[in-house]
Design a protein around this motif. Structure first.
Motif, PDB file in Angstrom:
ATOM      1  N   GLY A   1      48.902  41.824  34.971  1.00 42.47           N
ATOM      2  CA  GLY A   1      48.422  41.725  36.345  1.00 42.47           C
ATOM      3  C   GLY A   1      48.855  42.901  37.191  1.00 42.47           C
ATOM      4  O   GLY A   1      48.727  42.891  38.404  1.00 42.47           O
TER       5      GLY A   1
ATOM      6  N   LEU B   1      44.432  46.689  38.708  1.00 41.81           N
ATOM      7  CA  LEU B   1      43.060  46.210  38.818  1.00 41.81           C
ATOM      8  C   LEU B   1      42.170  47.423  39.013  1.00 41.81           C
ATOM      9  O   LEU B   1      42.648  48.530  39.253  1.00 41.81           O
ATOM     10  CB  LEU B   1      42.896  45.189  39.952  1.00 41.81           C
ATOM     11  CG  LEU B   1      43.182  45.579  41.399  1.00 41.81           C
ATOM     12  CD1 LEU B   1      42.120  46.474  42.009  1.00 41.81           C
ATOM     13  CD2 LEU B   1      43.305  44.322  42.254  1.00 41.81           C
TER      14      LEU B   1
ATOM     15  N   ASP C   1      46.182  38.668  41.123  1.00 38.10           N
ATOM     16  CA  ASP C   1      45.634  37.415  40.606  1.00 38.10           C
ATOM     17  C   ASP C   1      44.272  37.689  39.961  1.00 38.10           C
ATOM     18  O   ASP C   1      43.413  38.331  40.567  1.00 38.10           O
ATOM     19  CB  ASP C   1      45.486  36.426  41.769  1.00 38.10           C
ATOM     20  CG  ASP C   1      45.132  35.025  41.303  1.00 38.10           C
ATOM     21  OD1 ASP C   1      44.615  34.869  40.173  1.00 38.10           O
ATOM     22  OD2 ASP C   1      45.378  34.083  42.076  1.00 38.10           O
ATOM     23  N   VAL C   2      44.074  37.188  38.757  1.00 38.00           N
ATOM     24  CA  VAL C   2      42.797  37.366  38.054  1.00 38.00           C
ATOM     25  C   VAL C   2      41.640  36.787  38.874  1.00 38.00           C
ATOM     26  O   VAL C   2      40.501  37.246  38.764  1.00 38.00           O
ATOM     27  CB  VAL C   2      42.866  36.694  36.664  1.00 38.00           C
ATOM     28  CG1 VAL C   2      41.521  36.735  35.965  1.00 38.00           C
ATOM     29  CG2 VAL C   2      43.912  37.389  35.806  1.00 38.00           C
TER      30      VAL C   2
ATOM     31  N   SER D   1      52.042  41.552  41.369  1.00 38.66           N
ATOM     32  CA  SER D   1      50.974  41.480  40.374  1.00 38.66           C
ATOM     33  C   SER D   1      49.719  40.979  41.081  1.00 38.66           C
ATOM     34  O   SER D   1      49.789  40.391  42.159  1.00 38.66           O
ATOM     35  CB  SER D   1      51.356  40.564  39.217  1.00 38.66           C
ATOM     36  OG  SER D   1      51.510  39.244  39.675  1.00 38.66           O
TER      37      SER D   1
ATOM     38  N   VAL E   1      40.990  42.674  36.450  1.00 33.31           N
ATOM     39  CA  VAL E   1      42.439  42.598  36.655  1.00 33.31           C
ATOM     40  C   VAL E   1      43.071  42.522  35.278  1.00 33.31           C
ATOM     41  O   VAL E   1      42.618  41.749  34.414  1.00 33.31           O
ATOM     42  CB  VAL E   1      42.839  41.351  37.479  1.00 33.31           C
ATOM     43  CG1 VAL E   1      44.361  41.240  37.574  1.00 33.31           C
ATOM     44  CG2 VAL E   1      42.213  41.399  38.866  1.00 33.31           C
ATOM     45  N   CYS E   2      44.108  43.326  35.057  1.00 31.40           N
ATOM     46  CA  CYS E   2      44.785  43.343  33.754  1.00 31.40           C
ATOM     47  C   CYS E   2      45.266  41.933  33.409  1.00 31.40           C
ATOM     48  O   CYS E   2      46.009  41.313  34.162  1.00 31.40           O
ATOM     49  CB  CYS E   2      45.957  44.306  33.794  1.00 31.40           C
ATOM     50  SG  CYS E   2      46.930  44.309  32.278  1.00 31.40           S
ATOM     51  N   ARG E   3      44.824  41.432  32.254  1.00 33.39           N
ATOM     52  CA  ARG E   3      45.148  40.067  31.855  1.00 33.39           C
ATOM     53  C   ARG E   3      46.618  39.894  31.446  1.00 33.39           C
ATOM     54  O   ARG E   3      47.184  38.836  31.594  1.00 33.39           O
ATOM     55  CB  ARG E   3      44.277  39.645  30.671  1.00 33.39           C
ATOM     56  CG  ARG E   3      42.820  39.436  31.032  1.00 33.39           C
ATOM     57  CD  ARG E   3      42.677  38.192  31.909  1.00 33.39           C
ATOM     58  NE  ARG E   3      41.295  37.779  32.097  1.00 33.39           N
ATOM     59  CZ  ARG E   3      40.465  38.287  32.985  1.00 33.39           C
ATOM     60  NH1 ARG E   3      40.871  39.262  33.770  1.00 33.39           N
ATOM     61  NH2 ARG E   3      39.237  37.829  33.121  1.00 33.39           N
TER      62      ARG E   3
END
Length: 200
Positions: free
Chosen positions: A70, A73, A96-97, A94, A65-67
C-alpha cells in the motif's frame, strides 16, 4: 509481472521527460507560482522537469494501489496508460485499495524516483529474457506459431497472454535515450503529504 507493471508506468512517465532542462534554476525561478497551481496528471506529464523537487498539488484518478504494501499508487488523467507514481507519506503511511477508481487531490513533493540509463535498460532486458525463457512471457501461440510478422493481431487474440516483441519497450527507450543526448532519463514521482478524495 509486478515489476513489468511498474516498468510500464515508468515508460509512460518517462516518455514525457526528455526535455529536461536545468532543474535547479527552475526550482528557484518558478517555485512561488508552482505552489499556487493545481496540476493535472496531463499537465504534470507534459513537463515533469518543471515540477522537479518542488511542492505540488495534483488531481487525478487512482488506477492502482500496491496490493502488498500500500506504499504507492498510480494516478492517471485523460489517458489511463499515462500514469504518475505517488509514494505514501505524510498523513498516509499506506494507501487504501478502496481508492482505486476514485478522483483524488494529492499534495506532496516531486522527487527524482529513478534514472533510466544503460545499466537499467540492460537489467530490464535481462529480466524480460528470463521471463521469456521461463514462459512467463509468451512469444508464440499455444500451438507454437511465432507472433512476429504478418497476422500478428489475429494470433494475439488467440492467446491474450502472448506478445509479439517483448523487447519493444526496451528498444523504444534505448532510442529515446540516444535521442536525448543524455546519459540517463529522469523519472519523477511524488512523495505524498496529504490525499483527499474528490466527491462528485
Amino acid at each position: 509481472m509486478k515489476k513489468l507493471f511498474y516498468i510500464f508506468a515508468i515508460i509512460a512517465i518517462s516518455s514525457f521527460s526528455f526535455s529536461c532542462g536545468n532543474t535547479e534554476n527552475k526550482e528557484s525561478d518558478g517555485k512561488d507560482s508552482l505552489a499556487s497551481e493545481i496540476a493535472t496528471v496531463d499537465s504534470f506529464l507534459a513537463t515533469p522537469e518543471k515540477w522537479a523537487f518542488n511542492d505540488i498539488t495534483i488531481t487525478g484518478t487512482v488506477s492502482h494501489v500496491c496490493r502488498h504494501s500500500g506504499k504507492k499508487l498510480f494516478l492517471f488523467g485523460t489517458d489511463a496508460n499515462n500514469t504518475v507514481k505517488v509514494n505514501a507519506g505524510g498523513e498516509s503511511s499506506s494507501f487504501d485499495v478502496a481508492l482505486e477508481g476514485s478522483d483524488v487531490e494529492i499534495t506532496g513533493k516531486v522527487i527524482e524516483d529513478a534514472r533510466i540509463d544503460e545499466k537499467y535498460l540492460n537489467d530490464w532486458e535481462n529480466e524480460i529474457k528470463t521471463a521469456v525463457d521461463d514462459g512467463s512471457i509468451k512469444v508464440c501461440t499455444a500451438d507454437g506459431k511465432a507472433l512476429n510478422g504478418q497476422g500478428k493481431a489475429t494470433e494475439e487474440k488467440a492467446d491474450s497472454n502472448a506478445v509479439a516483441d517483448p523487447y519493444a519497450d526496451v528498444k523504444a527507450m534505448r532510442q529515446k535515450l540516444a535521442e536525448s543526448g543524455k546519459t540517463y532519463i529522469a523519472v519523477y514521482a511524488i512523495d505524498c503529504l496529504t490525499i483527499k478524495e474528490i466527491k462528485k
